[in-house]
Design an enzyme around this catalytic site. Structure first.
Site, short mmCIF file in Angstrom:
data_model
loop_
_atom_site.label_atom_id
_atom_site.label_comp_id
_atom_site.label_asym_id
_atom_site.label_seq_id
_atom_site.Cartn_x
_atom_site.Cartn_y
_atom_site.Cartn_z
N LYS A 170 0.66 -1.20 -0.12
CA LYS A 170 0.12 0.22 -0.03
C LYS A 170 1.10 1.05 -0.36
O LYS A 170 0.43 1.94 -1.01
CB LYS A 170 -1.09 0.29 1.27
CG LYS A 170 -1.52 1.87 1.31
CD LYS A 170 -2.61 1.67 0.16
CE LYS A 170 -3.49 2.40 0.78
NZ LYS A 170 -4.39 3.42 -0.03
N LYS A 239 1.58 12.72 5.02
CA LYS A 239 2.08 11.28 5.91
C LYS A 239 2.32 9.79 5.32
O LYS A 239 3.33 9.25 5.40
CB LYS A 239 1.10 10.99 7.47
CG LYS A 239 0.71 9.91 8.30
CD LYS A 239 0.44 8.66 7.79
CE LYS A 239 -1.68 8.63 7.17
NZ LYS A 239 -1.50 8.13 6.49
#
Length: 303
Positions: A170, A239
């Site tokens: 991911k 992030k």
């Protein structure tokens, strides 16, 4: 998974849409979120507490902002560990640090609980349609047990490998997404400054070697003023890129291409777009390029 009791922790932009798909597929869902409104919008029943949700569920799904929040939900006072029991499956749909994921999986395995890290791709639109892609790490037998449930919101499910493999994949995927979005935003601001027909420029990109997810799926809407609200924010995109850089440091792999998206989404956050969808990175770039907006009337097409 017929008859299985489902719990869902974190019913935000993605979690809420995924939970709604599960409800619409015929499952009752216990929900926990800081927003009672989000629980209602997802069609879930308010569990009241994390421990009550876990006690009342056979499968627990989580969609949370980052590993710090995930660890707080799992290990914190009144958290998941208080009420788990052998045989449960916990599915973490968050974008999280693989090292943290492996730590949680090992701890839950001691109690006979399967922890699957399931990275999600496709965005809010795919979540609403039930056409997400999942990249899953962890026990294959546990994944097979909940396949029917996952198919209520995902059309492609890849078992990548052991615990942490899903979240690792991911991060790699999100980095490529961030690069494509930031770079395409830059070129589209330049196209606008050059007085080019933006729709025609996208047609050229999509028929040429510059084609990417952003040119195909994002910018045809953005140039009309539709920013596709509901997806990953600029802060969350930053992030994710930061997590990617940390991961590469742990792997001993050089990261030579991370400065572009870090600068772009960092700029967006600094200019006040922190909580806006990451597609607005194009406006941040436009701000420092003379106030350029791709759409003639930015507000007209925004929801």
């Amino acid at each position: 998974m017929t008859g299985a009791r489902i719990g869902f922790i974190g019913l935000g932009n993605m979690g809420g849409r995924i939970a709604r798909r599960i409800v619409d597929s015929g499952h009752e869902v216990l929900g926990y979120d800081l927003s009672a409104e989000a629980i209602g919008a997802a069609g879930a029943t308010d569990a009241g507490t994390v421990s009550a949700l876990v006690s009342g569920s056979d499968v627990v799904l989580m969609s949370l902002p980052d590993s710090k929040v995930v660890e707080r939900v799992v290990f914190g006072e009144g958290g998941l560990l208080v009420a788990t029991r052998p045989g449960q499956v916990v599915v973490d749909l968050s974008t999280a640090a693989p090292e943290s994921t492996r730590k949680i999986a090992a701890r839950l395995a001691d109690d006979g609980i399967s922890y699957l890290d399931a990275g999600v791709s496709g965005g809010a639109a795919a979540a609403e349609k039930g056409s997400l892609t999942l990249m899953v790490g962890g026990d294959g037998a546990a994944l097979e047990r909940i396949d029917e449930l996952l198919r209520s919101f995902a059309t492609q499910i890849f078992h990548i490998g052991e615990s942490g493999a899903g979240h690792t994949t991911k991060l790699l995927n999100n980095f490529l997404n961030a690069v494509a979005l930031a770079a395409t935003a830059e070129t589209m601001v330049a196209a606008k400054a050059a007085g080019l027909d933006l729709a025609m420029v996208l047609d050229v990109f999509n028929a040429s070697s510059g084609v990417n997810f952003a040119t195909l799926n994002r910018f045809p809407k953005i140039i009309t003023g539709d920013y596709l609200e509901g997806g990953l924010s600029n802060s969350l995109m930053l992030k994710d890129v930061t997590l990617y850089v940390e991961l590469l440091g742990q792997l001993g792999v050089a990261s030579l291409n991370s400065t572009g998206p870090i600068a772009s989404f960092g700029l967006a956050r600094a200019l006040g777009y922190a909580d806006a969808i990451s597609n607005t990175v194009v406006d941040a770039l436009g701000d420092i390029s003379g106030g350029i907006r791709l759409a003639d009337d930015k507000e007209e097409g925004r929801s």
